[in-house]
Design a protein around this motif. Structure first.
Motif, short mmCIF file in Angstrom:
data_model
loop_
_atom_site.label_atom_id
_atom_site.label_comp_id
_atom_site.label_asym_id
_atom_site.label_seq_id
_atom_site.Cartn_x
_atom_site.Cartn_y
_atom_site.Cartn_z
N GLY A 134 0.80 -1.23 0.00
CA GLY A 134 0.00 0.00 0.00
C GLY A 134 0.82 1.27 0.00
N GLN A 135 2.16 1.14 -0.03
CA GLN A 135 3.04 2.31 -0.01
C GLN A 135 3.33 2.80 -1.42
OE1 GLN A 135 4.15 3.70 3.03
NE2 GLN A 135 2.66 2.23 3.80
N ILE A 136 3.52 4.11 -1.55
CA ILE A 136 3.96 4.74 -2.80
C ILE A 136 5.24 5.49 -2.47
CG2 ILE A 136 3.40 6.38 -4.63
CD1 ILE A 136 0.43 5.88 -3.99
N VAL A 137 6.31 5.18 -3.23
CA VAL A 137 7.63 5.70 -2.89
C VAL A 137 8.22 6.42 -4.10
CG1 VAL A 137 9.96 5.12 -2.11
CG2 VAL A 137 7.98 3.84 -1.23
N ASN A 138 8.79 7.60 -3.86
CA ASN A 138 9.59 8.31 -4.87
C ASN A 138 11.06 7.94 -4.69
OD1 ASN A 138 7.42 9.61 -6.01
ND2 ASN A 138 7.70 11.53 -4.89
N ASN A 139 11.69 7.48 -5.79
CA ASN A 139 13.08 7.07 -5.76
C ASN A 139 13.90 7.91 -6.73
OD1 ASN A 139 12.92 4.22 -4.23
ND2 ASN A 139 11.19 4.36 -5.64
N ASP A 140 14.98 8.47 -6.25
CA ASP A 140 15.93 9.17 -7.11
C ASP A 140 17.03 8.17 -7.47
OD1 ASP A 140 17.85 10.79 -8.33
OD2 ASP A 140 17.39 12.51 -7.05
N VAL A 141 17.03 7.72 -8.73
CA VAL A 141 17.94 6.65 -9.14
C VAL A 141 19.38 7.12 -9.27
CG1 VAL A 141 16.07 5.43 -10.32
CG2 VAL A 141 17.45 7.08 -11.59
N ARG A 142 19.67 8.41 -9.06
CA ARG A 142 21.02 8.93 -9.21
C ARG A 142 21.83 8.85 -7.93
NH1 ARG A 142 19.40 14.86 -10.94
NH2 ARG A 142 18.26 14.49 -8.98
N ILE A 143 21.17 8.69 -6.80
CA ILE A 143 21.86 8.79 -5.52
C ILE A 143 21.75 7.48 -4.75
CG2 ILE A 143 21.54 11.29 -5.38
CD1 ILE A 143 19.16 10.84 -3.55
N PRO A 144 22.74 7.21 -3.86
CA PRO A 144 22.70 5.94 -3.10
C PRO A 144 21.45 5.81 -2.23
CG PRO A 144 24.88 6.94 -3.00
CD PRO A 144 23.98 7.96 -3.65
N SER A 145 21.11 6.83 -1.45
CA SER A 145 19.89 6.79 -0.64
C SER A 145 18.72 7.25 -1.51
CB SER A 145 20.04 7.68 0.60
OG SER A 145 21.12 7.27 1.40
N HIS A 146 18.19 6.30 -2.26
CA HIS A 146 17.28 6.63 -3.37
C HIS A 146 15.88 7.04 -2.91
CE1 HIS A 146 15.64 2.56 -2.77
NE2 HIS A 146 16.93 2.17 -2.67
N VAL A 147 15.44 6.66 -1.71
CA VAL A 147 14.08 7.00 -1.26
C VAL A 147 14.06 8.48 -0.87
CG1 VAL A 147 12.26 6.56 0.41
CG2 VAL A 147 13.62 4.66 -0.49
N VAL A 148 13.31 9.28 -1.63
CA VAL A 148 13.25 10.72 -1.38
C VAL A 148 11.85 11.19 -1.01
CG1 VAL A 148 15.23 11.25 -2.83
CG2 VAL A 148 12.94 11.17 -3.85
N GLY A 149 10.90 10.31 -0.96
CA GLY A 149 9.53 10.70 -0.60
C GLY A 149 8.62 9.50 -0.54
N THR A 150 7.61 9.58 0.32
CA THR A 150 6.65 8.48 0.47
C THR A 150 5.24 9.05 0.62
OG1 THR A 150 8.32 7.14 1.61
CG2 THR A 150 6.03 6.44 1.82
N TYR A 151 4.30 8.43 -0.10
CA TYR A 151 2.89 8.80 0.03
C TYR A 151 2.16 7.66 0.74
CZ TYR A 151 4.05 12.10 -3.74
OH TYR A 151 4.63 13.08 -4.52
N ARG A 152 1.39 8.01 1.77
CA ARG A 152 0.67 6.99 2.55
C ARG A 152 -0.82 7.33 2.52
NH1 ARG A 152 5.32 8.29 5.35
NH2 ARG A 152 6.77 6.56 5.72
N GLY A 153 -1.61 6.33 2.15
CA GLY A 153 -3.06 6.54 2.10
C GLY A 153 -3.82 5.30 1.71
#
Length: 458
Positions: A246-265
């Motif tokens: 049920g999670q929606i995740v924004n990933n920046d594929v250029r950087i090691p810590s790729h998770v840059v945002g999460t939408y919960r609902g």
């Protein structure tokens, strides 16, 4: 004795005379003239009316029809002479008015006032122009295993493998085969650059592949706790993923810590994801029958209510969704089995603009890039593709060559051809959206080969 009377429309002057006093026509005429000057509407005076003349005109008009073939009676002659019937009549009935000119001749008429001809109806082929075998396709409504990139290459997930079919030369190649432990492949999505392909896996991982060099460039882990069934690129480096958790995740594929945002609902699996053309809004659909519209600035917000709009009108899982190309705030969504409706939303207000009952499961939606038309794909009972005219939602065509439910649809870069993959293990190509308005030089990669029946698997 003169009496001044106040009327609704102005002033009126009249006089009364005692019984037996002779009439004064000149005075009556003078007062009638003054009344017309003082008042803004005509107020008749009984003393100025000729009741005998009026009675004659009312009683003889009907008799003229009956006695038109014979001579008038002696009484009528005497009465006409006494009342001076040679006076000019006011408000007399005349002949019927002429018939209006018909500027629109009947349909069977060969002549037309207007020389401009109506636009001929576009021919929509009822048969697919190409068919490819697609063995081992996963018959799962919640997955998204087909995409057509701007490089004019179709990617399709077949079990643990991802195949590429180049529409410019009809060549087929295998991009990747994953192990059984992490497969099958549950989703595919081309990046806007047309070179990189994102692959969602059953074990919650996401891989990014370079289709030119045929090598894996990135593996994203830790985004989800279940399979990744939906993918959507916001731009060349932000990949949004939707999981079974049920999670929606924004990933920046250029950087090691790729998770840059999460939408919960969402409470259940996210099976549909689409970014608007502007990249400002994200639409998501889930197995919880919900549609969410998110603002890009709301990712990872601490607010308990992250979404811009939560839409609860569907009665089944929402996988099919598409942003309108000619109206930026218009979103179309389709419900699964048990719902079978296509709904249209205003993303600014969250209002449902229209709801159309299709009678079957809606698995995908695609807007035409050339006309105001919408294509929907369906499950049982017809397993068809339906072309609708927007906004009337009149059916323009139904394409029914698939023998099992249609799972996925994808659109060519020029917007004319649509690929559909179904549980019957067939990938079909339809020339459903007409002729491209893109110059030939820009659409040179389009496949114009005749119908053939091939296999994606060598």
């Amino acid at each position: 004795m003169a009496i001044i009377m106040a009327m609704f429309g102005g002033s009126s002057i009249s006089y009364s005379r005692s019984k037996g006093q002779p009439r004064c026509p000149l005075r009556e005429k003078y007062l009638q003239k003054k009344n017309s000057e003082l008042s803004d509407r005509f107020i008749p005076m009984r003393s100025a009316m000729d009741f005998s003349y009026a009675h004659y005109m009312l009683t003889t008009e009907g008799n003229k029809i009956k006695e038109s073939e014979g001579e008038p009676s002696a009484y009528q002659k005497v009465l006409a002479e006494a009342l001076n019937m040679n006076r000019t009549r006011i408000l007399a009935f005349r002949k019927k008015p002429p018939k209006p000119v018909d500027f629109f001749p009947p349909e069977n008429s060969s002549t037309s006032v207007h020389s401009t001809k109506s636009k001929p109806q576009r021919h929509i082929p009822q048969k697919s122009e190409r068919t490819l075998d697609a063995p081992d396709i996963v018959d799962d409504f919640y997955l998204n295993g087909l995409d057509w990139g701007c490089n004019n290459v179709v990617s399709i997930a077949l079990g643990n493998r991802v195949y590429l079919w180049d529409a410019s030369d009809s060549s087929t190649s295998e991009l990747v085969t994953v192990d059984d432990e992490i497969g099958p492949v549950t989703s595919v999505s081309w990046a806007p650059d047309g070179q990189h392909l994102a692959i969602g896996l059953n074990n919650s991982e996401i891989q990014v592949w370079d289709s030119v060099s045929n090598r894996k460039v990135r593996t994203l882990i830790g985004c989800h706790s279940g399979r990744v069934g939906s993918l959507a690129w916001k731009n060349d480096h932000i990949l949004t993923t939707g999981g079974m958790d049920g999670q929606i995740v924004n990933n920046d594929v250029r950087i090691p810590s790729h998770v840059v945002g999460t939408y919960r609902g969402h409470r259940l699996e996210v099976c549909g994801l689409k970014w608007s053309t502007s990249g400002q809004h994200l639409a998501s659909g889930g197995n919880d029958n919900l549609v969410h519209i998110w603002d890009r600035s709301m990712a990872s917000s601490n607010s308990p209510r992250q979404w811009l709009h939560r839409l609860e009108d569907h009665n089944a899982a929402v996988k099919a969704m598409s942003w309108c190309p000619f109206q930026s705030n218009l979103l179309a969504t389709g419900g699964g089995e048990g719902d079978g409706t296509i709904k249209f939303w205003n993303s600014h207000t969250g209002a449902c603009l229209n709801s159309v009952v299709t009678g079957s499961q809606v698995s995908a939606l695609l807007w035409s890039k050339n006309d105001r038309e919408l294509l929907s794909s369906h499950g049982s009972p017809e397993n068809q593709l339906t072309l609708w005219k927007y906004p009337s939602m009149v059916k323009m065509a139904e394409l029914s060559e698939h023998t099992s439910r249609v799972l996925h649809m994808a659109q060519s870069p020029n917007g004319c051809t649509v690929a559909s993959a179904a549980a019957d293990e067939r990938l079909r190509f339809w020339n459903v959206f007409g002729v491209s308005k893109v110059p030939k030089s820009a659409a040179s990669g389009r496949n114009n080969m005749p119908f053939s029946h091939l296999s994606l698997v060598r």
